[in-house]
Design a protein around this motif. Structure first.
Motif, short mmCIF file in Angstrom:
data_model
loop_
_atom_site.label_atom_id
_atom_site.label_comp_id
_atom_site.label_asym_id
_atom_site.label_seq_id
_atom_site.Cartn_x
_atom_site.Cartn_y
_atom_site.Cartn_z
N PRO A 1 4.92 -7.19 1.30
CA PRO A 1 6.19 -6.60 1.14
C PRO A 1 5.97 -5.08 1.58
O PRO A 1 5.01 -4.43 1.10
CB PRO A 1 6.40 -6.46 -0.30
CG PRO A 1 5.26 -7.22 -1.04
CD PRO A 1 4.27 -7.08 0.04
N CYS A 2 6.89 -4.51 2.56
CA CYS A 2 6.78 -3.15 3.03
C CYS A 2 8.02 -2.60 3.64
O CYS A 2 8.91 -3.57 4.02
CB CYS A 2 5.53 -3.03 4.03
SG CYS A 2 5.60 -3.99 5.54
N HIS B 1 10.29 -7.25 4.83
CA HIS B 1 10.69 -5.77 5.35
C HIS B 1 11.83 -5.23 4.35
O HIS B 1 12.68 -5.83 4.57
CB HIS B 1 10.91 -5.84 6.82
CG HIS B 1 9.79 -6.26 7.76
ND1 HIS B 1 9.94 -7.15 8.59
CD2 HIS B 1 8.65 -6.00 7.87
CE1 HIS B 1 8.87 -7.47 9.41
NE2 HIS B 1 8.08 -6.54 9.04
N SER B 2 11.65 -4.01 4.23
CA SER B 2 12.70 -3.29 3.50
C SER B 2 13.34 -2.32 4.25
O SER B 2 12.52 -1.62 5.30
CB SER B 2 12.40 -2.72 1.99
OG SER B 2 11.67 -1.51 2.48
N THR B 3 14.71 -2.02 4.00
CA THR B 3 15.43 -0.80 4.71
C THR B 3 14.45 0.48 4.41
O THR B 3 13.65 0.29 3.19
CB THR B 3 16.92 -0.74 4.43
OG1 THR B 3 16.88 -0.54 3.10
CG2 THR B 3 17.54 -2.09 4.89
N PHE C 1 7.37 -0.95 -4.49
CA PHE C 1 6.59 -1.42 -5.53
C PHE C 1 7.34 -2.09 -6.65
O PHE C 1 6.97 -3.03 -7.41
CB PHE C 1 6.03 -0.25 -5.93
CG PHE C 1 4.82 0.30 -5.18
CD1 PHE C 1 3.55 -0.35 -4.96
CD2 PHE C 1 5.08 1.56 -4.47
CE1 PHE C 1 2.64 -0.03 -4.20
CE2 PHE C 1 3.88 1.99 -3.75
CZ PHE C 1 2.97 1.23 -3.31
N ILE C 2 8.65 -1.50 -6.64
CA ILE C 2 9.40 -2.17 -7.80
C ILE C 2 9.72 -3.92 -7.03
O ILE C 2 9.66 -4.76 -8.04
CB ILE C 2 10.86 -1.66 -7.71
CG1 ILE C 2 10.87 -0.19 -8.52
CG2 ILE C 2 11.89 -2.50 -8.52
CD1 ILE C 2 11.95 0.38 -8.28
N PHE C 3 9.84 -3.92 -6.00
CA PHE C 3 10.07 -5.49 -5.39
C PHE C 3 8.73 -6.35 -5.60
O PHE C 3 8.93 -7.14 -5.89
CB PHE C 3 10.59 -5.22 -3.96
CG PHE C 3 11.01 -6.69 -3.28
CD1 PHE C 3 12.10 -7.21 -4.06
CD2 PHE C 3 10.33 -7.15 -2.27
CE1 PHE C 3 12.29 -8.61 -3.54
CE2 PHE C 3 10.58 -8.32 -1.83
CZ PHE C 3 11.71 -9.08 -2.43
N GLY D 1 0.70 -1.46 -0.01
CA GLY D 1 -0.12 0.11 -0.01
C GLY D 1 0.82 1.34 -0.01
O GLY D 1 2.16 1.39 -0.06
N ARG D 2 0.10 2.41 0.05
CA ARG D 2 0.65 3.67 -0.08
C ARG D 2 -0.21 4.50 0.43
O ARG D 2 -1.26 4.77 0.36
CB ARG D 2 1.09 4.02 -1.44
CG ARG D 2 1.04 5.55 -1.71
CD ARG D 2 2.47 6.04 -2.41
NE ARG D 2 2.16 7.50 -2.46
CZ ARG D 2 2.92 8.48 -1.67
NH1 ARG D 2 3.82 7.76 -0.94
NH2 ARG D 2 2.81 9.57 -1.47
N GLY D 3 0.29 5.74 1.33
CA GLY D 3 -0.41 6.84 1.79
C GLY D 3 -0.47 8.11 1.10
O GLY D 3 0.77 8.42 1.00
N PRO D 4 -1.39 8.31 0.32
CA PRO D 4 -1.17 9.23 -0.58
C PRO D 4 -1.36 10.83 -0.08
O PRO D 4 -2.41 11.19 -0.05
CB PRO D 4 -2.44 9.10 -1.64
CG PRO D 4 -3.50 8.27 -0.60
CD PRO D 4 -2.82 7.63 0.28
#
Ligand code: TRP
Length: 475
Positions: free
Chosen positions: A313-314, A341-343, A182-184, A166-169
């Motif tokens: 993925p986030c 989880h990503s850095t 998103f790429i991942f 997701g994304r907070g717009p």
């Protein structure tokens, strides 16, 4: 897990002492730049000891507080042990550290109780999918997980699972850091060939920011274009605005209410740090971010199936939401979502904070021109090089704090080229100006291609991605 036997009789105090010693060992190994595998092993043991300690003592380990005086600490990113990373703060609203190398991610794994993505897991992903693991996995940019092995078991048994992100717009302006998950996710969708749901939390941004409902709703559609431009499969992807979908989907709202019934105010205070003066919209919002983890929130995709495994993925700052979700899931009869989880993507000024859209000089936006990209990198990208060329040639630069090098680890796919740059910069053969030039030349075409793809996306295409509809989904 072969080393569990014999620990049963260990007292909290003994475990506390072992933990303190192990913490010292990890710090020593890190400061003496020991072998990576050795550090990993020591961190794994530290993590295991912390879990054992929590079980034995009924409270979290806190350095300097032996078991009897220890008070339960919340997991909302409050400062812990005293070292370079003592002040690290990581929660959905703030990411900061005093350390120029950035947040100590190994410590975060221990603090959040997640698992490290180790070489074994990366190898298994390669084996199970038959694909070279994405460079975000190879380079530890996605560094932590929950239950990823279980997801791979599911996949090996040919059972379905789905992706949720997701994304907070909060504005029109997305920056390169926003693209990382998103790429991942796009890579995961292609490799596993599975459906994806993308939540645009326009409701969240209305509650937290000084914006109108209409602005947030509009930003959601604009951001959807940038997300679609990452290449998602229209037959396997559903993007939704909370403001639209919550009202349109009785099943989604039923799940929100179920979650709300099973989480207390006390729990969200502990997890998110809410106070008595936060509006009640904020207090109940975590249930809305949790709901898409459950497949029956999307009857047009999964029918009434409530047991399809979800993988999220986030960035690691979103983990508090999903710790809560994993806690309620079994209590309302649903599987726990798994996580990758990503850095964070560092700000141009240095890895002490993440890139932020509200600070234009800290960010490279997806709308920046080639010239703006060049100027920003040359002017602002924090350098790990020396002050003069002579000194740099003599002593070499420090890639651990150099933002241009960090960005290359995200965007330069060629492992050999990256390694050569690391060596040459560290030895002093490659000056800062040249390193920046490599980054500029890597980033400019990536952004230009993104802009070209985005331009092709029509309102009809956005409409289609955002319409509740069946997706190609092999059960
Ligand atoms: N809260 C996130 C943000 O502010 C948006 C979000 C909603 C999200 N659901 C998610 C992010 C799932 C990652 C995964 O950006």
């Amino acid at each position: 897990m072969t080393d569990c036997q014999g620990d049963a009789a260990t007292s909290p105090m003994e475990l506390y002492e072992k933990l303190t010693a192990q913490g010292d060992l990890v710090r020593t190994l890190k400061s003496t730049k020991a072998d990576k595998a050795e550090i990993d092993a020591a961190v794994q043991l530290l993590l295991k000891l912390k879990v054992d300690y929590k079980q034995a003592a009924g409270q979290d380990y806190k350095a300097g507080c032996p078991p009897s005086e220890n008070s339960v600490t919340s997991e909302n990113g409050l400062p812990a042990d005293n070292d370079d990373n003592a002040g690290d703060e990581v929660n959905p609203w703030n990411v900061s550290t005093n350390n120029a190398k950035g947040v100590d991610y190994d410590k975060l794994i221990v603090r959040f109780g997640s698992s490290k993505i180790d070489q074994g897991l990366v190898d298994r992903i390669e084996k199970v999918t038959g694909q070279t693991p994405h460079h975000f996995l190879r380079r530890g940019i996605f560094f932590s997980h929950r239950d990823m092995h279980q997801v791979l078991d599911t996949y090996e048994k040919n059972k379905p699972f789905f992706l949720y992100t997701g994304r907070g717009p909060s504005s029109q302006a997305m920056h390169v850091g926003h693209l990382i998950p998103f790429i991942f996710t796009k890579w995961l969708q292609s490799v596993f060939d599975i459906p994806l749901v993308v939540q645009l939390t326009d409701d969240e941004k209305y509650l937290w920011k000084d914006l109108t409902l209409e602005q947030c709703h509009q930003f959601a559609r604009e951001n959807a274009k940038d997300i679609i431009a990452c290449g998602f499969d229209i037959n396997k992807t559903f993007i939704f605005s909370d403001l639209d979908y919550m009202g349109a989907s009785p099943q989604f709202y039923r799940n929100v209410v179920k979650i709300q019934k099973h989480v207390t105010f006390n729990q969200v205070k502990g997890i998110f740090g809410f106070t008595d003066s936060d509006c009640i919209g904020k207090i109940s919002f975590p249930a809305i971010q949790a709901a898409p983890s459950f497949s029956n929130s999307f009857p047009h995709i999964f029918g009434d199936k409530k047991d399809i495994q979800c993988l999220i993925p986030c960035a690691i700052d979103q983990d508090p939401y999903f710790r809560m979700t994993r806690d309620v899931a079994p209590r309302i009869g649903y599987p726990k979502p798994a996580l990758l989880h990503s850095t964070f993507f560092p700000a141009l000024q240095g890895a002490q904070t993440k890139m932020s859209a509200s600070d234009a000089n800290s960010s490279i936006f997806l709308t920046d021109t080639a010239k703006q990209i060049k100027n920003k990198i040359n002017k602002y990208a924090f350098s790990g090089g020396k002050d003069t060329i002579e000194e740099h040639r003599k002593f070499g630069g420090n890639v651990d704090v150099d933002v241009s090098f960090m960005y290359l680890t995200f965007f330069l796919e060629d492992d050999q080229k990256l390694e050569k740059i690391r060596e040459d910069y560290t030895s002093g053969a490659l000056p800062t100006g040249e390193l920046k030039k490599i980054l500029i030349e890597t980033l400019q075409p990536i952004i230009a291609e993104h802009q070209a793809r985005r331009k092709e996306i029509t309102d009809e295409t956005v409409e289609k991605f955002m319409t509740p509809r069946p997706l190609n989904f092999n059960q």
